[in-house]
Scaffold this motif. Structure first.
Motif: not given
Length: 395
Positions: A157-179
């Motif tokens: 939020a402070a650096t102006g990164v769009p929320l959509a880009a932030q959410v997409l990063g989590v989309v990549v993270l979840i399956p990699l870690v939880m598998t």
């Protein structure tokens, strides 16, 4: 502790932490969701209701799913479901379209609800095998995940990164870690074995003590969930603070939750569940009032700290109390998780609807009632006569 048990403990810790990170990474930026989709306060509340509706729909499925697949596979299925939901949320934010975002939140809620029940069942099984208090620290891992998620939210939020880009990063993270993580879970007990022992979920729903523990967790979960969803918004709309300060307030709250859960084990061992829970409810009450009537941002931030400390132990202690009898732990934890999680997600949208006319700070007075409900039910957490002894959580 055996190698397999240590591995299972670590795997469940990861499941709690990633669950918290995934949730906080977008919920800490609720103002950005409202701005990106052009929503009023009431419309934002309805969007959050989609999240709640998905979770409530998933709760009846969680018990049978865990019984059939086991906690590990159930967590993985839920994590992948949440990944799909977050991807749809990102699509809605990228296109400024409410429909895919609403569907995405509903699917995210579905995955989150099943994930929550399954990982609590897994945590209860590990706690019973170890013979030591573990559940508060598992929920501390969840809180650490939310701290990281809130930090990501504040930084983006402070650096102006769009929320959509932030959410997409989590989309990549979840399956990699939880598998990888779920491979370390304890082998599940076959469903027929549980049923033969009379430990079915339907039977647990008819047990007075289990239902009272559910009421206890409901009160504390409502208190926690309201802050999760609305404390950032309350600072922005109620005090005129920036979105960054709102994210910081959320971070203060979840940091306090983490501290309470990390060090609460020793207090529980020394003073007992009931006394600690009653003191915690008092802290949460003071903190909530500081946020609502404190009159300034610094006082509100201090209130967020006390609110988080007070709300920290209700849910994990409820899980431990439900698991006092190892033979029936899984079914009872499923029931208590379901009751608590319904309040955790269904209550905050109600606050949003009230806030449309009364204002967010006034609407949050509803949390006081939930605290009283939780306080009145604390006696149900007293260990049963046949409960297995548990060693202190800290050495």
């Amino acid at each position: 502790m055996t190698t397999d048990l240590r591995r299972a403990r670590n795997a469940v810790v990861v499941a709690f932490a990633v669950n918290g990170l995934a949730f906080a990474s977008f919920i800490s930026r609720t103002p950005a969701i409202a701005d990106g989709l052009g929503l009023t306060t009431a419309q934002l509340a309805l969007m959050l209701l989609c999240l709640s509706a998905g979770s409530v729909a998933g709760l009846p499925l969680a018990g049978p799913l865990v019984a059939r697949l086991g906690p590990g596979r159930s967590v993985l299925v839920a994590a992948l479901t949440e990944t799909v939901g977050l991807a749809l949320l990102a699509l809605g934010l990228l296109t400024a379209s409410v429909l895919p975002a609403a569907i995405g939140l509903a699917v995210t809620g579905l995955g989150t609800g099943v994930w929550d029940v399954a990982m609590n069942v897994a945590g209860a099984e590990v706690e019973q095998r170890r013979g030591r208090t573990l559940m508060p620290r598992l929920h501390a891992a969840f809180s650490i995940g939310t701290v990281v998620g809130a930090g990501i939210g504040a930084a983006t939020a402070a650096t102006g990164v769009p929320l959509a880009a932030q959410v997409l990063g989590v989309v990549v993270l979840i399956p990699l870690v939880m598998t990888v993580a779920v491979r370390g879970f304890l082998p599940s007990v076959p469903a027929p074995t549980r049923a033969e022992g009379g430990t079915g979920v339907l039977a647990a729903w008819r047990e007075p003590r289990t239902l009272l523990i559910g009421v206890l967790v409901l009160g504390f979960a409502f208190t926690e969930g309201s802050a999760n969803d609305w404390i950032a918004y309350a600072l922005v709309e109620g005090y005129g603070a920036s979105e960054t300060v709102g994210a910081i307030a959320f971070g203060v709250f979840v940091s306090a939750m983490t501290v309470g859960r990390t060090f609460g084990g020793s207090a529980l061992e020394r003073y007992g569940r009931v006394a600690v829970l009653r003191a915690a409810a008092g802290l949460a009450l003071v903190g909530l009032l500081l946020v609502l009537v404190g009159g300034s941002v610094p006082v509100a931030l201090a209130g967020a700290l006390l609110w988080g400390l007070g709300a920290s132990l209700g849910f994990p202690v409820g899980m431990s109390a439900a698991a006092d009898d190892p033979a029936k732990a899984a079914a009872r934890v499923s029931v208590v998780s379901s009751v608590g999680y319904t309040a955790f997600l269904a209550g905050p949208p109600l606050i949003g609807l009230l806030a449309q006319d009364a204002g967010i700070l006034t609407a949050l007075f509803v949390v006081l009632g939930a605290l009283v409900v939780g306080l009145l039910a604390t006696g149900a957490a007293r260990p049963t006569a046949g409960a297995a002894p548990v060693e202190p959580a800290r050495r």
